[in-house]
Structures are given as C-alpha cells and as structure tokens.
Design a protein around this motif. Structure first.
Motif, mmCIF file in Angstrom:
data_model
loop_
_atom_site.group_PDB
_atom_site.id
_atom_site.type_symbol
_atom_site.label_atom_id
_atom_site.label_comp_id
_atom_site.label_asym_id
_atom_site.label_seq_id
_atom_site.Cartn_x
_atom_site.Cartn_y
_atom_site.Cartn_z
ATOM 1 N N SER A 248 0.812 -1.216 0.000
ATOM 2 C CA SER A 248 0.000 0.000 0.000
ATOM 3 C C SER A 248 0.847 1.269 0.000
ATOM 4 O O SER A 248 0.291 2.368 -0.061
ATOM 5 C CB SER A 248 -0.920 0.030 1.228
ATOM 6 O OG SER A 248 -1.840 -1.034 1.202
ATOM 7 N N LEU A 249 2.141 1.102 0.072
ATOM 8 C CA LEU A 249 3.044 2.248 0.118
ATOM 9 C C LEU A 249 4.255 1.936 -0.738
ATOM 10 O O LEU A 249 4.886 0.886 -0.581
ATOM 11 C CB LEU A 249 3.486 2.516 1.562
ATOM 12 C CG LEU A 249 4.638 3.504 1.779
ATOM 13 C CD1 LEU A 249 4.247 4.903 1.327
ATOM 14 C CD2 LEU A 249 5.069 3.507 3.244
ATOM 15 N N LYS A 313 13.395 14.061 2.110
ATOM 16 C CA LYS A 313 14.802 14.121 1.738
ATOM 17 C C LYS A 313 15.280 12.795 1.162
ATOM 18 O O LYS A 313 16.071 12.752 0.201
ATOM 19 C CB LYS A 313 15.645 14.495 2.958
ATOM 20 C CG LYS A 313 17.126 14.611 2.665
ATOM 21 C CD LYS A 313 17.903 14.999 3.921
ATOM 22 C CE LYS A 313 19.401 15.095 3.636
ATOM 23 N NZ LYS A 313 20.168 15.472 4.846
ATOM 24 N N GLU A 314 14.815 11.692 1.742
ATOM 25 C CA GLU A 314 15.306 10.377 1.356
ATOM 26 C C GLU A 314 14.619 9.796 0.126
ATOM 27 O O GLU A 314 15.000 8.752 -0.391
ATOM 28 C CB GLU A 314 15.153 9.389 2.518
ATOM 29 C CG GLU A 314 13.717 9.040 2.889
ATOM 30 C CD GLU A 314 13.075 10.045 3.839
ATOM 31 O OE1 GLU A 314 12.010 9.730 4.388
ATOM 32 O OE2 GLU A 314 13.653 11.143 4.041
ATOM 33 N N GLY A 315 13.557 10.460 -0.360
ATOM 34 C CA GLY A 315 12.883 9.952 -1.539
ATOM 35 C C GLY A 315 11.446 10.419 -1.644
ATOM 36 O O GLY A 315 11.006 11.325 -0.917
ATOM 37 N N LEU A 316 10.710 9.781 -2.540
ATOM 38 C CA LEU A 316 9.315 10.127 -2.807
ATOM 39 C C LEU A 316 8.431 8.949 -2.432
ATOM 40 O O LEU A 316 8.655 7.818 -2.890
ATOM 41 C CB LEU A 316 9.141 10.466 -4.290
ATOM 42 C CG LEU A 316 7.727 10.829 -4.754
ATOM 43 C CD1 LEU A 316 7.318 12.200 -4.210
ATOM 44 C CD2 LEU A 316 7.655 10.834 -6.289
ATOM 45 N N TYR A 317 7.404 9.212 -1.613
ATOM 46 C CA TYR A 317 6.462 8.171 -1.200
ATOM 47 C C TYR A 317 5.153 8.329 -1.964
ATOM 48 O O TYR A 317 4.645 9.443 -2.130
ATOM 49 C CB TYR A 317 6.186 8.263 0.300
ATOM 50 C CG TYR A 317 7.395 7.998 1.158
ATOM 51 C CD1 TYR A 317 7.698 6.709 1.586
ATOM 52 C CD2 TYR A 317 8.247 9.039 1.545
ATOM 53 C CE1 TYR A 317 8.816 6.459 2.378
ATOM 54 C CE2 TYR A 317 9.367 8.796 2.334
ATOM 55 C CZ TYR A 317 9.647 7.504 2.740
ATOM 56 O OH TYR A 317 10.750 7.256 3.517
ATOM 57 N N LEU A 318 4.609 7.203 -2.409
ATOM 58 C CA LEU A 318 3.310 7.184 -3.078
ATOM 59 C C LEU A 318 2.348 6.364 -2.224
ATOM 60 O O LEU A 318 2.643 5.216 -1.868
ATOM 61 C CB LEU A 318 3.395 6.550 -4.468
ATOM 62 C CG LEU A 318 3.901 7.399 -5.632
ATOM 63 C CD1 LEU A 318 5.382 7.735 -5.462
ATOM 64 C CD2 LEU A 318 3.683 6.680 -6.959
ATOM 65 N N PRO A 374 8.615 7.764 7.446
ATOM 66 C CA PRO A 374 8.094 8.832 8.308
ATOM 67 C C PRO A 374 6.723 8.476 8.869
ATOM 68 O O PRO A 374 5.892 7.870 8.176
ATOM 69 C CB PRO A 374 8.018 10.041 7.364
ATOM 70 C CG PRO A 374 9.015 9.749 6.296
ATOM 71 C CD PRO A 374 8.979 8.265 6.110
ATOM 72 N N SER A 375 6.473 8.843 10.124
ATOM 73 C CA SER A 375 5.227 8.452 10.777
ATOM 74 C C SER A 375 3.999 8.980 10.046
ATOM 75 O O SER A 375 2.974 8.296 9.965
ATOM 76 C CB SER A 375 5.223 8.932 12.232
ATOM 77 O OG SER A 375 5.332 10.353 12.291
ATOM 78 N N GLY A 376 4.092 10.204 9.496
ATOM 79 C CA GLY A 376 2.944 10.749 8.765
ATOM 80 C C GLY A 376 2.621 9.947 7.522
ATOM 81 O O GLY A 376 1.445 9.722 7.185
ATOM 82 N N VAL A 377 3.655 9.482 6.823
ATOM 83 C CA VAL A 377 3.454 8.650 5.625
ATOM 84 C C VAL A 377 2.875 7.303 6.025
ATOM 85 O O VAL A 377 1.924 6.804 5.407
ATOM 86 C CB VAL A 377 4.784 8.470 4.873
ATOM 87 C CG1 VAL A 377 4.611 7.504 3.700
ATOM 88 C CG2 VAL A 377 5.318 9.805 4.370
#
Length: 433
Positions: A248-249, A313-318, A374-377
């Motif tokens: 899912s991520l 900073k470490e990348g892009l989350y979808l 990250p906790s928000g992601v």
C-alpha cells in the motif's frame, strides 16, 4: 513493434505468424463474419495446412451482441463456414441489459469477457483477432485528435499482442495487412463475408476517422518502439530504486528521482495507477503537475488521481489518498475487488466487510512499518489499507495491478512484471509468439 509497416498480404501474414509458433498450440479465432475476421480464419487455415502443422489446431468463436436482428443469422453463416473447414465453432450471446450510453465500450468489454470464457473452457493457448492496418491508423488518428502533445504515448497505436485478464494472450496477425487486400484474398478464394452497417455509422468516432476526406491527411507517427524502450527503462528504474511496504506504500529512493525525466514520468504514472487503483494512466496535465513538483526537489505533498506524492529528503512516497475509501460486503465463499487495489477472497463460512481503517486508532500501528518510513506517511498508508470486520481468519487478499490486470499490452509486460514483483505478485505470463 512498428505501428505502420509495408502492408503484408494476408496469407503471408498468416504464414509468418504460424512460423513463429514453436510448440503445439490451440488457437481460438474471434470471427464476426466480417471480411477481416473471415479472412483471418481462412488464411490461418491455409497457412497451417501449407506448413503441415498438425500440432496447431483452430477453433472459432462468434459473439452475438444482440444489438442487430441479423446477428444470429450471421453467426449461423459463420458456423457453416467453420463446418466446411472442419473447425469447431462456438457462439456466445451478450444477453445482459445494454447501457444507454457508452455502448461501444460496453460491447467491447462484454465481447472479450465472452471470448475469454470460451478460451478458458477450451483450454486454448492464444486468441487471435482480425484488426488490420486500417484499424491501427484509425486508432492512432483518434488518439492524435485527443492530444497534440509530442509525448502522447497513444500514438504507439494498438499492440500486436495483449494479455487479457492475466490469462489469455490476444494476438493481431493482420495488423500490417490492409482491409482491401484481405477482401481481395477472400474474393480470390470465392469466399463472401457480412457487412455490419454500424461500420458506416458516423455517430461512431472510429467511422468518422475512417471516412476522413482524402484531402485531409491523417498523420501516422510510429511511437511504438520509443514507447517500448521507455517502458523497459521505467521497469529498470523500479527494479533498482523502489521499495514497497504492505502493498500500500511505494517509495522511490532519492537516486531514482535523478533519472531522466521521461523515464521517471513513465514509471511514476504506472506506479500511481497501481497505488490509486486506476485502470487508466494519470492524465498528462496531472503528470505535468507531479513532475514539476518532483523537479523542485523540495519537501512537500501533491495529490493526483487518488494518490498522494509525498516528497522527503530520502525519496518520494506514493500512497492512496485517504478519501472515499469504500466498504465492500463479501459473502461467504465469494471473491470481490476492493477499491480496485485488492482482490479479496472469503473462504470462511460467514460474510465479511472490508474497508479502510480511516482515522480509527490502531494500537501500535507504526511498528508495522520500518523506522525509516516517516510516521505521517505510515499513518496515511495505514488508513487506506484493507481492514476486515467479522473476519474469522478465512480471508485472503491479493494486490491488484489495475492498469494491467484486464488488458496488458506486450510492450509493457516488463514494466508490469517489475511492479508485480515489487508488490509480491507472481509474474504475468510471457506471450507465446
């Protein structure tokens, strides 16, 4: 892979197709009775005989869409032709209620569903359809009319092979043969065909493209090779620079974001369609906005096509946007598709309901994700993951690849398999020819 090559005579096209088949094969020919499909059946029948290929067999299927009273009689005519050649023939009828709008698209989906069902019953190895060079030109013209952008990937036209429902390869042996050559071939063999009056009805976009005046040229640009190469490079990007959590991520690491923009764009569009549960690619305008956001290299978020793109900073989350996440009731013993992202099978003796967790508090939720996320992601991803009510332990889930599970063109199979591997799915089968 070319969208427009020097025309091949129908029998030559059939011979080349049969020559590519290296093992015993059962072929299902989709035949309406029109000139293209009738020519395909005859040409394959002759080519198999000429090659002495006793290990290749033909069957045929005709779909009666129940839209014209003549269709049933035409199906009987096709059955008589098949009997003449000793070919087993099947007829299926689309008896479901017809929609008031979008009848062409609905008929196409129904047609392939019925053909696929016959292919499954007969254990055929591949399906062949009679699309021609003219059909290809019309397809490219329609897609060109919808977008004048230079990066319009639709200009690649129809693929020569498409995987349907992850099971059946549909191949187009006549994609570089002309309708007139096919009709001349049929006439030379004393064979007639049926003409569907809808092929001359200007209310259909394809017919309007077909009937463009001679002085209005239809520009045909061969983008197939370019798209195939771009798809392969996007697959490599995904293999090298992405990771997935709980299906899912998806994270694209920072080094992957430095790839050539066209490659990154293709990969992002495919990944977003899967994460968002969208059958079609993200619109060009939305992808422009996403690419501009990614190109800035600054932390932040942008949403497009049900997907949140979260730059760190470490990348892009979808991750799937946490709005309008549906609820689905699945009866005991049944299978359903939830949010176009997961196939859910209920093997228990009780009904279950699947939905997203939403903003509900889930104890120790964050321990299910690596500390690097990250906790928000992680929270957003958890809110859009499937949660079951009344689950007695008899529920299994399988991630869906919405843009590929129904129709997967050959040129994207490497990309689709890269995403399938990323999400823990088995690979799609390779085309037989």
């Amino acid at each position: 892979m070319s969208s427009l090559l020097k025309p091949l005579a129908p029998l030559e096209a059939a011979r080349l197709f049969i020559k590519k088949i290296q093992k015993p094969t059962r072929i299902l020919v989709a035949i309406s009775g029109g000139s293209d499909s009738t020519g395909l059946l005859l040409a394959l029948h002759l080519a198999i005989g000429d090659a002495g290929r006793d290990d290749i067999s033909l069957q045929a299927v005709t779909i009666d869409h129940a839209l014209r009273p003549e269709a049933a009689e035409e199906a009987r005519g096709v059955a008589a032709l098949c009997a003449q050649f000793g070919i087993v023939h099947h007829v299926r009828r689309w008896d479901e209620p017809k929609p008031k709008t979008g009848i062409s698209a609905a008929a196409r989906l129904a047609r392939y569903s019925l053909i696929g069902a016959v292919a499954g019953e007969m254990r055929t190895d591949l399906i062949v359809v009679g699309h021609t060079q003219g059909d290809q030109q019309e397809t490219i013209a329609m897609r060109s009319a919808r977008s004048v952008r230079e990066d319009n990937l639709g200009l690649a036209g129809m693929a020569d092979a498409v995987l349907y429902h992850g099971r059946h390869w549909i191949v187009r042996p006549f994609l570089n043969s002309t309708r007139q050559d096919i009709r001349d071939f049929l006439a030379d063999h004393g064979q007639t065909w049926y003409d569907d009056p809808s092929n001359d009805d200007a209310k259909y976009e394809r017919v309007r493209m077909r009937n463009l005046p001679a002085e209005v040229p239809v520009e045909v640009i061969d983008h197939a090779r370019k798209r195939s190469e771009l798809s392969a490079l996007a697959a490599q990007l995904i293999e090298r620079h992405t990771e997935s959590h709980h299906q899912s991520l998806i994270k694209i690491r920072a080094e992957g974001l430095r790839e050539e923009p066209a490659i990154l764009r293709y990969a992002l569009s495919a990944l977003a369609s899967v994460i968002g549960g969208r059958r079609f690619a993200v619109s060009a305008d939305s992808m422009d906005r996403v690419m501009a956001f990614v190109g800035k290299g600054q932390p932040g978020r942008v949403t497009a096509s049900r997907v949140v793109f979260d730059r760190r900073k470490e990348g892009l989350y979808l991750v799937r946007e946490n709005r309008d996440v549906p609820s689905l009731h699945i009866s005991a013993g049944a299978t359903g598709v939830w949010d176009e992202r997961f196939e859910v099978t209920n093997t228990s003796a009780v009904d279950v309901v699947v939905g997203g967790s939403g903003v509900a508090s889930v104890p120790n939720m964050l321990v299910n994700f690596p500390s690097s996320v990250p906790s928000g992601v992680a929270t957003r991803a958890w809110q859009t993951m499937p949660v079951f009510q009344d689950d007695s332990g008899g529920v299994t889930i399988r991630p869906m690849l919405a843009p590929y599970d129904l129709f997967l063109p050959r040129l994207d199979i490497g990309l689709a398999n890269a995403i399938a591997h990323l999400l823990g799915r088995s690979a799609y089968p390779q085309p037989p020819v």
